[in-house]
Design a protein around this motif. Structure first.
Motif, PDB file in Angstrom:
ATOM      1  N   GLU A   1       0.836  -1.214   0.000  1.00  0.00           N
ATOM      2  CA  GLU A   1       0.000   0.000   0.000  1.00  0.00           C
ATOM      3  C   GLU A   1       0.868   1.261   0.000  1.00  0.00           C
ATOM      4  O   GLU A   1       0.530   2.243  -0.682  1.00  0.00           O
ATOM      5  CB  GLU A   1      -0.916   0.003   1.216  1.00  0.00           C
ATOM      6  N   ARG A   2       1.943   1.251   0.738  1.00  0.00           N
ATOM      7  CA  ARG A   2       2.802   2.434   0.823  1.00  0.00           C
ATOM      8  C   ARG A   2       3.438   2.751  -0.531  1.00  0.00           C
ATOM      9  O   ARG A   2       3.470   3.914  -0.955  1.00  0.00           O
ATOM     10  CB  ARG A   2       3.894   2.208   1.861  1.00  0.00           C
ATOM     11  N   ASP A   3       3.902   1.727  -1.245  1.00  0.00           N
ATOM     12  CA  ASP A   3       4.615   1.967  -2.500  1.00  0.00           C
ATOM     13  C   ASP A   3       3.695   2.100  -3.706  1.00  0.00           C
ATOM     14  O   ASP A   3       3.998   2.846  -4.642  1.00  0.00           O
ATOM     15  CB  ASP A   3       5.620   0.838  -2.753  1.00  0.00           C
ATOM     16  N   PHE A   4       2.575   1.369  -3.685  1.00  0.00           N
ATOM     17  CA  PHE A   4       1.723   1.346  -4.880  1.00  0.00           C
ATOM     18  C   PHE A   4       0.309   1.867  -4.648  1.00  0.00           C
ATOM     19  O   PHE A   4      -0.468   1.991  -5.588  1.00  0.00           O
ATOM     20  CB  PHE A   4       1.664  -0.075  -5.447  1.00  0.00           C
ATOM     21  N   GLY A   5      -0.056   2.109  -3.386  1.00  0.00           N
ATOM     22  CA  GLY A   5      -1.340   2.734  -3.098  1.00  0.00           C
ATOM     23  C   GLY A   5      -2.526   1.811  -2.970  1.00  0.00           C
ATOM     24  O   GLY A   5      -3.592   2.234  -2.501  1.00  0.00           O
ATOM     25  N   ARG A   6      -2.371   0.548  -3.351  1.00  0.00           N
ATOM     26  CA  ARG A   6      -3.491  -0.396  -3.261  1.00  0.00           C
ATOM     27  C   ARG A   6      -2.952  -1.806  -3.463  1.00  0.00           C
ATOM     28  O   ARG A   6      -1.772  -2.005  -3.754  1.00  0.00           O
ATOM     29  CB  ARG A   6      -4.555  -0.088  -4.322  1.00  0.00           C
ATOM     30  N   ILE A   7      -3.844  -2.800  -3.302  1.00  0.00           N
ATOM     31  CA  ILE A   7      -3.538  -4.197  -3.626  1.00  0.00           C
ATOM     32  C   ILE A   7      -4.709  -4.728  -4.440  1.00  0.00           C
ATOM     33  O   ILE A   7      -5.845  -4.743  -3.955  1.00  0.00           O
ATOM     34  CB  ILE A   7      -3.342  -5.061  -2.361  1.00  0.00           C
ATOM     35  N   ASP A   8      -4.455  -5.146  -5.656  1.00  0.00           N
ATOM     36  CA  ASP A   8      -5.518  -5.691  -6.504  1.00  0.00           C
ATOM     37  C   ASP A   8      -5.621  -7.209  -6.393  1.00  0.00           C
ATOM     38  O   ASP A   8      -6.722  -7.768  -6.419  1.00  0.00           O
ATOM     39  CB  ASP A   8      -5.272  -5.302  -7.969  1.00  0.00           C
ATOM     40  N   VAL A   9      -4.475  -7.873  -6.306  1.00  0.00           N
ATOM     41  CA  VAL A   9      -4.435  -9.339  -6.249  1.00  0.00           C
ATOM     42  C   VAL A   9      -3.431  -9.745  -5.172  1.00  0.00           C
ATOM     43  O   VAL A   9      -2.308  -9.228  -5.141  1.00  0.00           O
ATOM     44  CB  VAL A   9      -4.017  -9.953  -7.606  1.00  0.00           C
ATOM     45  N   TRP A  10      -3.849 -10.633  -4.301  1.00  0.00           N
ATOM     46  CA  TRP A  10      -2.937 -11.212  -3.302  1.00  0.00           C
ATOM     47  C   TRP A  10      -2.903 -12.714  -3.531  1.00  0.00           C
ATOM     48  O   TRP A  10      -3.949 -13.378  -3.526  1.00  0.00           O
ATOM     49  CB  TRP A  10      -3.417 -10.910  -1.884  1.00  0.00           C
ATOM     50  N   ILE A  11      -1.707 -13.266  -3.736  1.00  0.00           N
ATOM     51  CA  ILE A  11      -1.576 -14.700  -4.010  1.00  0.00           C
ATOM     52  C   ILE A  11      -0.816 -15.369  -2.879  1.00  0.00           C
ATOM     53  O   ILE A  11       0.376 -15.115  -2.666  1.00  0.00           O
ATOM     54  CB  ILE A  11      -0.868 -14.964  -5.352  1.00  0.00           C
ATOM     55  N   ASN A  12      -1.515 -16.221  -2.127  1.00  0.00           N
ATOM     56  CA  ASN A  12      -0.895 -17.058  -1.100  1.00  0.00           C
ATOM     57  C   ASN A  12      -0.299 -18.280  -1.798  1.00  0.00           C
ATOM     58  O   ASN A  12      -1.009 -19.235  -2.118  1.00  0.00           O
ATOM     59  CB  ASN A  12      -1.941 -17.519  -0.078  1.00  0.00           C
ATOM     60  N   ASN A  13       0.996 -18.238  -2.047  1.00  0.00           N
ATOM     61  CA  ASN A  13       1.624 -19.312  -2.807  1.00  0.00           C
ATOM     62  C   ASN A  13       2.666 -20.089  -2.006  1.00  0.00           C
ATOM     63  O   ASN A  13       3.013 -21.214  -2.368  1.00  0.00           O
ATOM     64  CB  ASN A  13       2.287 -18.728  -4.068  1.00  0.00           C
ATOM     65  N   ALA A  14       3.162 -19.530  -0.905  1.00  0.00           N
ATOM     66  CA  ALA A  14       4.194 -20.223  -0.130  1.00  0.00           C
ATOM     67  C   ALA A  14       3.666 -21.557   0.389  1.00  0.00           C
ATOM     68  O   ALA A  14       2.528 -21.649   0.854  1.00  0.00           O
ATOM     69  CB  ALA A  14       4.639 -19.343   1.040  1.00  0.00           C
ATOM     70  N   GLY A  15       4.482 -22.582   0.285  1.00  0.00           N
ATOM     71  CA  GLY A  15       4.050 -23.903   0.758  1.00  0.00           C
ATOM     72  C   GLY A  15       5.230 -24.822   0.986  1.00  0.00           C
ATOM     73  O   GLY A  15       6.325 -24.609   0.458  1.00  0.00           O
ATOM     74  N   THR A  16       5.003 -25.858   1.786  1.00  0.00           N
ATOM     75  CA  THR A  16       6.050 -26.834   2.064  1.00  0.00           C
ATOM     76  C   THR A  16       5.409 -28.136   2.512  1.00  0.00           C
ATOM     77  O   THR A  16       4.179 -28.265   2.522  1.00  0.00           O
ATOM     78  CB  THR A  16       7.020 -26.294   3.137  1.00  0.00           C
ATOM     79  N   GLY A  17       6.230 -29.115   2.891  1.00  0.00           N
ATOM     80  CA  GLY A  17       5.671 -30.395   3.321  1.00  0.00           C
ATOM     81  C   GLY A  17       6.717 -31.320   3.897  1.00  0.00           C
ATOM     82  O   GLY A  17       7.923 -31.080   3.794  1.00  0.00           O
ATOM     83  N   VAL A  18       6.226 -32.372   4.530  1.00  0.00           N
ATOM     84  CA  VAL A  18       7.074 -33.433   5.076  1.00  0.00           C
ATOM     85  C   VAL A  18       6.609 -34.743   4.471  1.00  0.00           C
ATOM     86  O   VAL A  18       5.417 -35.078   4.553  1.00  0.00           O
ATOM     87  CB  VAL A  18       6.966 -33.515   6.613  1.00  0.00           C
ATOM     88  N   PHE A  19       7.530 -35.496   3.880  1.00  0.00           N
ATOM     89  CA  PHE A  19       7.187 -36.795   3.305  1.00  0.00           C
ATOM     90  C   PHE A  19       7.862 -37.896   4.101  1.00  0.00           C
ATOM     91  O   PHE A  19       9.052 -37.838   4.398  1.00  0.00           O
ATOM     92  CB  PHE A  19       7.628 -36.874   1.839  1.00  0.00           C
ATOM     93  N   GLY A  20       7.072 -38.909   4.430  1.00  0.00           N
ATOM     94  CA  GLY A  20       7.590 -40.038   5.175  1.00  0.00           C
ATOM     95  C   GLY A  20       6.649 -40.418   6.302  1.00  0.00           C
ATOM     96  O   GLY A  20       5.639 -39.742   6.536  1.00  0.00           O
ATOM     97  N   PRO A  21       6.918 -41.518   7.014  1.00  0.00           N
ATOM     98  CA  PRO A  21       6.061 -41.911   8.132  1.00  0.00           C
ATOM     99  C   PRO A  21       5.923 -40.767   9.133  1.00  0.00           C
ATOM    100  O   PRO A  21       6.914 -40.162   9.541  1.00  0.00           O
ATOM    101  CB  PRO A  21       6.796 -43.112   8.731  1.00  0.00           C
ATOM    102  N   TYR A  22       4.702 -40.502   9.538  1.00  0.00           N
ATOM    103  CA  TYR A  22       4.418 -39.344  10.393  1.00  0.00           C
ATOM    104  C   TYR A  22       5.302 -39.318  11.630  1.00  0.00           C
ATOM    105  O   TYR A  22       5.891 -38.291  11.986  1.00  0.00           O
ATOM    106  CB  TYR A  22       2.942 -39.359  10.789  1.00  0.00           C
ATOM    107  N   GLN A  23       5.437 -40.467  12.300  1.00  0.00           N
ATOM    108  CA  GLN A  23       6.155 -40.514  13.571  1.00  0.00           C
ATOM    109  C   GLN A  23       7.668 -40.436  13.396  1.00  0.00           C
ATOM    110  O   GLN A  23       8.403 -40.260  14.385  1.00  0.00           O
ATOM    111  CB  GLN A  23       5.805 -41.793  14.346  1.00  0.00           C
TER     112      GLN A  23
END
Length: 329
Positions: A78-100
């Motif tokens: 907002e400070r640099d561009f005055g508004r937000i038209d689109v916000w994309i929540n793209n960050a993601g991660t994961g753990v693969f393998g037996p839970y324990q």
């Protein structure tokens, strides 16, 4: 919104993979970009590429698990561009393998990045949208939000939760016709995320024969920003998983369990790693994970299109053969 020229787009997870591809895709459409990830040096590289495409860009190093940092991201936009038209929540991660077999903090971080990160983004973006009377929130969820993924229990929990969260928000905001809450569900995508996630299975992850390019998801983000839709799948395997789990959850769950167990039985050994969950990796900044190049296969979108053409040609050939036989009689 049909024209992205000068639209202000905030994008998390922008340093590599789908986020990097999306930043470039929006830059080519003339959007003004606010890029977020944990590594400033990686963000600066993406920003330079976007500026070469003619875009205005600012970078804001952000850990999406920190609500204060996410709020600072919105404030900077907002400070640099005055508004937000689109916000994309793209960050993601994961753990693969037996839970324990994974340290509990890795599971907690998975939920914090995927679910709480999306919630933090919405909490920062929605007040801006409501003040200005418009805006589009896009959340990258994955087919893991539609069907459970064995040996990725925390990932599945976070994605199921994220889908429910965005669906609830969509109905809260239904009377605000110019505010849209959209969810994108990619199938398996060839990104560095396969290396950045934790793998405690001791087996190499096989992405399978149908792997989509990060650019396929990026173009979906662009399309949804222009023409908002509630839920959009990227790739027919994602849509098939949705339909299968909706119509026959029990059999689908059992089939997925059988398939993953068999794949692990055949998989080659691999070192156990905690990936980039606790600390960002100082690796090469890439859009692709390199899986398609190593195996010499095209994007699943191209492969599916080729199969569709081949099936269509086969059907026409069969029809023509049948017609000739009918005339000969």
């Amino acid at each position: 919104m049909t024209d992205l020229q000068n639209a202000v787009v905030v994008l998390t997870g922008a340093s590599s993979g789908i986020g990097r591809a999306a930043a470039l895709a929006f830059a080519r459409r003339g959007a003004r970009l606010v890029l977020a990830a944990r590594r400033r040096d990686a963000l600066d590289e993406v920003a330079q590429a976007c500026r070469r495409a003619g875009a205005e860009v600012i970078v804001v190093p952000t850990d999406v698990t920190d609500p204060g940092a996410v709020q600072a991201l919105a404030d900077a936009a907002e400070r640099d561009f005055g508004r937000i038209d689109v916000w994309i929540n793209n960050a993601g991660t994961g753990v693969f393998g037996p839970y324990q077999d994974a340290p509990l903090d890795l599971h907690r971080l998975t939920v914090a990045v995927n679910l709480l990160g999306g919630m933090h983004g919405a909490y920062a973006a929605l007040p801006v949208f409501l003040r200005q009377g418009h805006g589009t929130l896009i959340t990258n969820i994955s087919l893991g939000g539609w069907a459970p993924a064995p040996f990725a229990a925390a990932y599945t929990a976070s994605k199921f939760g994220l889908r429910g969260f965005t669906a609830a928000l969509r109905q809260e905001l239904r009377r605000h016709r110019r505010i849209h809450v959209c969810s994108v569900f990619p199938a398996m995508v060839d990104t560095p995320g396969l290396d950045h996630g934790a793998n405690v299975s001791g087996k190499r992850i096989d992405a399978g024969p149908f792997v989509y390019a990060p650019e396929d998801v990026a173009e979906t983000f662009v399309h949804v920003a222009r023409h908002p839709h509630d839920e959009v799948a990227v790739g027919w395997p994602a849509r098939a998983a949705q339909a299968a789990y909706a119509l026959a959850p029990g059999p689908t769950e059992h089939l997925m369990g059988i398939a993953i167990h068999r794949a692990l039985d055949r998989a080659r050994p691999a070192p156990r790693t905690h990936g980039a969950l606790r600390v960002p990796l100082d690796d090469e900044r890439r859009t692709s994970g390199g899986w398609r190049d190593r195996h010499g296969v095209p994007s699943a979108r191209r492969l599916s299109a080729g199969l569709g053409v081949a099936l269509g040609a086969g059907a026409l050939l069969l029809a023509a053969t049948a017609a000739v036989r009918a005339r000969s009689r």
